[in-house]
Scaffold this motif. Structure first.
Motif, PDB file in Angstrom:
ATOM      1  N   THR A 140      39.190  47.565  39.639  1.00  0.00           N
ATOM      2  CA  THR A 140      40.116  48.410  40.405  1.00  0.00           C
ATOM      3  C   THR A 140      39.302  49.202  41.428  1.00  0.00           C
ATOM      4  OG1 THR A 140      40.023  50.094  38.663  1.00  0.00           O
ATOM      5  CG2 THR A 140      41.892  48.571  38.623  1.00  0.00           C
ATOM      6  N   TYR A 172      46.907  54.159  43.574  1.00  0.00           N
ATOM      7  CA  TYR A 172      45.905  53.121  43.861  1.00  0.00           C
ATOM      8  C   TYR A 172      46.458  52.075  44.821  1.00  0.00           C
ATOM      9  CZ  TYR A 172      42.653  49.250  43.232  1.00  0.00           C
ATOM     10  OH  TYR A 172      41.766  48.220  43.450  1.00  0.00           O
ATOM     11  N   SER A 177      43.263  50.697  47.133  1.00  0.00           N
ATOM     12  CA  SER A 177      43.266  49.247  46.886  1.00  0.00           C
ATOM     13  C   SER A 177      43.189  48.449  48.173  1.00  0.00           C
ATOM     14  CB  SER A 177      44.523  48.832  46.124  1.00  0.00           C
ATOM     15  OG  SER A 177      45.656  48.807  46.976  1.00  0.00           O
TER      16      SER A 177
END
Length: 231
Positions: A140, A172, A177
């Motif tokens: 991640t 995220y 991301s």
């Protein structure tokens, strides 16, 4: 295909053209493939739909991974089921066929694991009323999903998925991301809101008709949800 699990049970709908974009529907924990296949009735007809039964028996239905609490997969279990799934996917979607994952609840966590594990393999993913599988062996890191079309839908009153995980997923995907993310929160609990299904249909049509890279947006929702099953 990975050993240890039975061959996938798959229900299909939509186009039978083997080159048509493939939308893979991933049900929630305790549900099954036939239940989520009904979602295809509300989605664009030109695409092929495949609803896959998760490989682990759970709660009268099936699950995508063993967990250590709701929304928290055990890394080894997630790895095993992802390998099993991608083995099947290779048989139905060779290189060049667009594949979009649509996951609800536990299926959303599984879809998230797949795109984080191999982002270049997929044309997009819808993370519906669920969390990404944080701290479960998949990266991640910043820009991990750079440019990948992602749709996020959440319920403001969801008491099934921990709020901390929903917020972390939202932040995220709309932030570091790097995904090309569209997101909405509707005033519902843990179930597919009708406007979210409509948004999913439009998002599929849009992102399979033109290249990725649309500006990410966050959209408030306003209508009552239809029922949804699974966790």
């Amino acid at each position: 295909m990975s050993s240890g699990f039975a061959a996938p049970v798959v229900a299909t709908a939509g186009s039978a053209d083997p080159s048509a974009p493939l939308i893979v529907l991933l049900h929630g924990r305790g549900s099954h493939e036939k239940e989520i296949l009904s979602l295809a009735d509300h989605l664009p007809a030109p695409f092929a739909y495949a609803a896959v039964r998760a490989p682990i028996a759970a709660g009268g239905g099936y699950a995508w991974f063993a967990n250590r609490g709701i929304g928290r997969p055990i890394a080894e279990s997630l790895r095993a089921t992802m390998d099993w799934f991608t083995g099947w996917l290779a048989t139905v979607a060779p290189a060049g066929r667009p594949v979009v994952l649509v996951g609800f609840s536990g299926g959303a966590a599984f879809a998230g694991g797949l795109i984080l594990d191999e982002p270049s393999r997929y044309a997009g993913a819808a993370i519906l009323y669920g969390t990404l599988p944080f701290d479960a062996g998949v990266p991640t890191t910043p820009a991990r999903l750079s440019g990948l079309p992602v749709l996020v839908a959440q319920g403001e009153h969801d008491t099934v998925i921990p709020r901390e995980l929903l917020d972390r997923t939202w932040d995220y995907l709309l932030g570091e991301s790097g995904a090309s993310a569209n997101a909405r929160r509707d005033p519902v609990g843990h179930g597919l809101a009708a406007p979210a299904v409509q948004a999913l249909a439009g998002w599929l049509q849009d992102h399979l008709d033109r290249p990725a890279g649309a500006q990410r947006t966050a959209t408030p929702g306003q209508q009552r949800p239809p029922a949804a099953a699974g966790e």
